[in-house]
Design a protein around this motif. Structure first.
Motif, short mmCIF file in Angstrom:
data_model
loop_
_atom_site.label_atom_id
_atom_site.label_comp_id
_atom_site.label_asym_id
_atom_site.label_seq_id
_atom_site.Cartn_x
_atom_site.Cartn_y
_atom_site.Cartn_z
N VAL A 120 10.49 -14.78 3.30
CA VAL A 120 9.83 -15.38 2.23
C VAL A 120 8.58 -14.49 2.12
O VAL A 120 8.28 -13.96 0.90
N PHE A 121 7.89 -14.05 3.05
CA PHE A 121 6.62 -13.25 3.16
C PHE A 121 7.23 -11.74 2.65
O PHE A 121 6.40 -11.00 2.07
N ALA A 122 8.28 -11.32 3.02
CA ALA A 122 8.64 -10.20 2.58
C ALA A 122 8.68 -9.85 1.18
O ALA A 122 8.53 -8.68 0.70
N PHE A 123 9.05 -11.05 0.47
CA PHE A 123 9.09 -10.93 -0.90
C PHE A 123 7.69 -11.30 -1.49
O PHE A 123 7.37 -10.74 -2.80
N HIS A 124 6.87 -11.91 -0.83
CA HIS A 124 5.37 -12.36 -1.23
C HIS A 124 4.65 -11.18 -1.64
O HIS A 124 3.93 -11.15 -2.56
N CYS A 125 4.55 -10.41 -0.66
CA CYS A 125 3.68 -9.18 -0.79
C CYS A 125 3.82 -8.41 -1.92
O CYS A 125 2.84 -8.24 -2.65
N PRO A 126 5.02 -8.09 -2.22
CA PRO A 126 5.01 -7.19 -3.45
C PRO A 126 4.59 -8.01 -4.76
O PRO A 126 4.19 -7.50 -5.79
N LEU A 152 0.32 -3.02 5.51
CA LEU A 152 0.62 -4.12 6.56
C LEU A 152 1.91 -4.44 6.08
O LEU A 152 3.06 -4.79 7.03
N HIS A 153 2.34 -4.54 4.70
CA HIS A 153 3.73 -4.80 4.55
C HIS A 153 4.92 -4.00 4.77
O HIS A 153 5.85 -4.13 5.49
N LYS A 154 4.55 -2.64 4.49
CA LYS A 154 5.52 -1.58 4.91
C LYS A 154 5.59 -1.57 6.58
O LYS A 154 6.65 -1.22 7.26
N LYS A 184 4.12 -6.37 8.89
CA LYS A 184 3.32 -7.67 8.87
C LYS A 184 2.87 -8.43 7.88
O LYS A 184 1.94 -8.24 7.28
N HIS A 185 3.90 -9.19 7.59
CA HIS A 185 3.80 -9.78 6.03
C HIS A 185 2.84 -10.83 6.00
O HIS A 185 2.11 -10.88 4.93
N GLN A 186 2.62 -11.62 7.17
CA GLN A 186 1.59 -12.43 7.26
C GLN A 186 0.21 -12.05 6.86
O GLN A 186 -0.50 -12.44 6.23
CU LIG Z 1 5.53 -7.94 3.25
#
Ligand SMILES: [Cu+2]
Length: 82
Positions: free
Chosen positions: A19-25, A59-61, A64-66
């Motif tokens: 979920v966080f992986a989609f949250h960042c973009p 951080l996303h890349k 580190k999604h949180q």
């Molecule tokens: Cu992310």
């Protein structure tokens, strides 16, 4: 019984990670959209938001999604977007 609880807990953790992986973009887009509208910020705030936007992407890349969501959240708070 205990094993199934652990399995469910692990599944929830994995799911929340994605979920966080989609949250960042999504958050980065909100920040970009807000910046495109010439937000009423001081130069210092603008510089901070841009730095947080860049840090969030890095951080996303790095997976580190949180931390990315937390960093992007600060920028969104300054920009007053949710
Ligand atoms: Cu992310």
């Amino acid at each position: 019984m205990k094993i199934s609880i652990i399995t469910v807990a692990a599944a929830v953790l994995i799911a929340s990670g994605s979920v966080f992986a989609f949250h960042c973009p999504a958050d980065m887009k909100k920040i970009d959209d807000a910046l495109a509208k010439n937000p009423k910020l001081t130069d210092a705030q603008l510089a901070e938001v841009k730095k947080q936007r860049a840090d969030g992407e890095a951080l996303h890349k790095a997976g580190k999604h949180q931390e990315s969501v937390d960093t992007l959240g600060k920028a969104m708070k300054t920009l007053n977007v949710q």
